[in-house]
Motif scaffolding. Structure first.
Motif, short mmCIF file in Angstrom:
data_model
loop_
_atom_site.label_atom_id
_atom_site.label_comp_id
_atom_site.label_asym_id
_atom_site.label_seq_id
_atom_site.Cartn_x
_atom_site.Cartn_y
_atom_site.Cartn_z
N ASN A 1 4.31 119.38 105.53
CA ASN A 1 4.21 118.38 106.59
C ASN A 1 2.95 117.54 106.46
O ASN A 1 2.93 116.35 106.78
N THR A 2 1.88 118.17 105.98
CA THR A 2 0.62 117.45 105.79
C THR A 2 0.79 116.33 104.78
O THR A 2 0.30 115.21 104.97
N ILE A 3 1.48 116.63 103.69
CA ILE A 3 1.69 115.62 102.64
C ILE A 3 2.65 114.53 103.11
O ILE A 3 2.37 113.34 102.98
N GLY B 1 3.39 113.68 106.11
CA GLY B 1 2.99 113.00 107.33
C GLY B 1 1.93 111.95 107.15
O GLY B 1 1.61 111.21 108.09
N ASP B 2 1.34 111.86 105.97
CA ASP B 2 0.29 110.87 105.72
C ASP B 2 0.85 109.73 104.88
O ASP B 2 0.93 109.83 103.66
N SER B 3 1.25 108.66 105.55
CA SER B 3 1.93 107.58 104.85
C SER B 3 0.98 106.64 104.13
O SER B 3 1.42 105.78 103.37
N THR B 4 -0.33 106.77 104.36
CA THR B 4 -1.27 105.83 103.73
C THR B 4 -2.01 106.44 102.55
O THR B 4 -2.41 105.72 101.64
N HIS B 5 -2.24 107.75 102.55
CA HIS B 5 -2.99 108.37 101.46
C HIS B 5 -2.08 108.97 100.39
O HIS B 5 -2.43 109.00 99.21
N MET B 6 -0.92 109.45 100.79
CA MET B 6 -0.10 110.23 99.87
C MET B 6 1.12 109.46 99.35
O MET B 6 2.08 110.03 98.89
N GLU C 1 -1.93 123.35 113.92
CA GLU C 1 -2.02 122.15 114.76
C GLU C 1 -2.57 120.94 114.00
O GLU C 1 -2.39 119.80 114.41
N VAL C 2 -3.25 121.20 112.88
CA VAL C 2 -3.90 120.14 112.11
C VAL C 2 -3.12 119.90 110.82
O VAL C 2 -2.89 120.84 110.05
N TRP C 3 -2.75 118.63 110.57
CA TRP C 3 -2.04 118.28 109.34
C TRP C 3 -2.79 117.22 108.54
O TRP C 3 -2.18 116.42 107.84
N ASP C 4 -4.08 117.16 108.64
CA ASP C 4 -4.87 116.18 107.88
C ASP C 4 -4.95 116.60 106.42
O ASP C 4 -5.13 117.79 106.10
N THR C 5 -4.93 115.61 105.52
CA THR C 5 -4.93 115.91 104.08
C THR C 5 -6.24 116.55 103.63
O THR C 5 -6.25 117.30 102.66
#
Length: 570
Positions: free
Chosen positions: A235-237, A239-244, A44-48
């Protein structure tokens, strides 16, 4: 002097406990809360940086079980963070005092305690990286001493502890980039007997490998299948358009931004180095004698500290201003270490090998953070503070051997004053203002209860906490639409009710795009029943994906307008 600096450190503690509430701090709080409430890593969590939530999640789970509420949980977590910071500073002091005068070690320990990487006191990823890498260094340094005394059992226990610290550091920031540095240190410093370095390395890396396999096994078991875990890692990578990606939060190429920041730092370092050289020339001319002059390294470092204080107190840049003293101390320490490590005397070379290892280790950690960061290099300079501190250790060795103890006292006193003044006075740049005198409000309810903020920010949190509790039902699936730039992300509203979070990430720069549809397709039970739009920080446009979703497929049946937010309910 020691008493005054200790009082300064106490004032820093009070300030860190009660003031501010940055978007990064709110992110760590909410991410850890969802883990404590049962959301699974890479499911459920996709945070980097989701693996860094383990410590906060355990502490939050304990708090909720004991109190039955999340009210005031932020101050509780900050208190725990301050105790862990103090414990690590004590470990650092106890290790240092074996190798130098205890007064020097005490001042270095005070400096360590008063620096918080992101100006956050709770156990977030930045603090945890600092704590665990410090623990790694101290364990290996003590293990070296036992190795020289051929007390192999004690040495092995400390190497085992060092490996565990490194595993925890990897969970905090995925700092696998440090492997070559640690490998080189183990191989260089544990050569007392034949195959000794090999045995120590085998113990260290064997422990790390075993712990890593066990951890991955637990994650795969909780996730249901290894295939699903690997899919969600991707998906984690993505899905993060600002860090990755290659852009920072301002939309510029982050590598060009880093290059600009690096150029400014280099010019500033060169300017202060020239000023230090001219100062020493003037001192020699005035004295007109061969009396010993102050150390160039000390003068350069102190000028860099004055430069930093000017940024904070005169330009009012906030904590994110150019902290020039950090790269200057790290560079001075590295120069001294390289000079001494080339000696043929192994004892002297080993003495400087430890601070050199510390400098390189934290330099690697700094580079690792830059790879995944979405803010300018200047903001991240505090991640290099560990390198600066070990640079100070090298300078103490160097100046002490040169019989220049006056320079040591000046250097350490100036460092303590700088970190106490900076941490105690400044705030992270944002909507709250750049210094503590801009804070004139108190949050009276909710997770951030008793936190001192600006009156405007305190009012936003106060009213949003009340409105959320009154308008959202227990058990709802909630999506909070907010924005980082106003520094009032209000995602902490997720903690107010027994709700499920309908976003794969709660980071401070959340993305609202079709990636959410992919998430809801995998987890249809997470589709939102309530969408809260933080109107204090967000102005939706008709071209925004989230606007089209709310007014189209979401199909809300009720729209409620509160003080600082709109609630769309279906």
């Amino acid at each position: 002097m020691m008493i005054l600096l200790s009082l300064g450190a106490f004032c820093v503690s009070v300030k860190m406990l009660f003031t501010g509430f940055s978007a990064d701090e709110e992110y760590q709080l909410v991410m850890s809360y969802r883990l404590a409430m049962g959301d699974r890593l890479f499911m459920e969590v996709w945070d980097t940086i989701q693996t860094s939530g383990f410590l906060c999640a355990a502490l939050i789970g304990l708090y909720v079980r004991i109190t039955g509420t999340t009210t005031g949980v932020l101050l509780y977590l900050r208190s725990c963070g301050l105790l862990l910071q103090l414990g690590t500073a004590v470990l650092f002091y106890c290790t240092l005092k074996k190798h130098m005068r205890k007064e020097y070690a005490f001042l270095a320990g005070i400096s360590y305690y008063c620096v918080f990487t992101k100006l956050i006191a709770l156990p977030d990823f930045s603090n945890m990286q600092m704590w665990f890498l410090t623990g790694l260094l101290c364990m290996l340094w003590n293990a070296m001493e036992y190795d020289r005394k051929e007390q192999n059992a004690k040495r092995n226990v400390l190497i085992l502890c060092a490996a565990i610290f490194y595993c925890l550091a990897v969970l905090s920031t995925a700092c696998v980039i440090l492997i070559p540095i640690i490998f080189g240190f183990l191989w260089y410093c544990f050569q007392g007997k034949k195959h000794n370095a090999f045995r120590c390395s085998l113990l260290f890396w064997g422990t790390c490998l075993t712990a890593g396999l066990l951890y991955m096994g637990v994650i795969a078991t909780q996730g249901g299948s290894l295939e699903r875990v690997l899919l969600n890692m991707a998906n984690t990578i993505s899905g993060d358009s600002t860090h990755m990606t290659g852009e920072n939060i301002l939309g510029r190429s982050k590598w060009m931004t880093y290059a600009d920041d690096l150029a400014v730092a280099a010019v500033s370092m060169a300017f202060t180095a020239l000023a230090a050289f001219l100062f020493l020339c003037a001192v020699r001319m005035i004295r007109k004698s061969r009396a010993k002059s102050p150390s160039f390294y000390m003068v350069w470092s102190v000028l860099a500290m004055l430069f930093t204080l000017g940024k904070w107190f005169i330009e009012d840049t906030g904590y994110d201003g150019l902290k020039l003293y950090i790269p200057v101390l790290a560079l001075c320490g590295a120069i001294v270490c390289f000079k001494r490590c080339r000696t043929v005397q192994r004892e002297l070379a080993l003495k400087y090998a430890v601070p050199l290892f510390g400098i390189l280790l934290f330099l690697g950690a700094f580079v690792n953070v830059l790879l995944i960061s979405n803010v300018p290099l200047t903001n991240n300079l505090t991640f290099l503070f560990g390198a600066a501190l070990w640079g100070v250790v090298a300078l103490i060795y160097y100046l002490d051997s040169e019989k220049n103890r006056g320079s040591i006292w000046v250097l350490l006193t100036a460092l303590c004053f700088t970190v106490i003044a900076g941490t105690g006075y400044t705030l992270s740049s944002g909507a709250l203002g750049n210094n503590i005198f801009k804070l004139d409000g108190v949050v009276r309810n909710g997770p951030a209860k008793n936190c001192i903020l600006s009156r405007d920010a305190a009012w936003v949190y106060y009213t949003d906490y009340i409105d959320f509790e009154n308008l959202v039902k227990d058990g709802s699936n909630v999506l909070i639409v907010t924005d980082y730039f106003r520094n009032t992300s209000v995602t902490s509203c997720y903690l107010l009710k027994h709700v499920k979070i309908s976003h794969y990430s709660v980071n401070s720069t959340p993305t609202y795009s079709e990636k959410l549809m992919e998430y809801w397709k995998l987890y249809p039970e997470r589709m939102p029943d309530v969408i809260m739009v933080n109107t204090h920080a967000v102005s939706m446009r008709e071209t925004d994906w989230i606007y089209q979703y709310i007014n189209g497929e979401f199909g809300y049946t009720e729209c409620l307008h509160a003080e600082n937010a709109d609630y769309y309910i279906r």
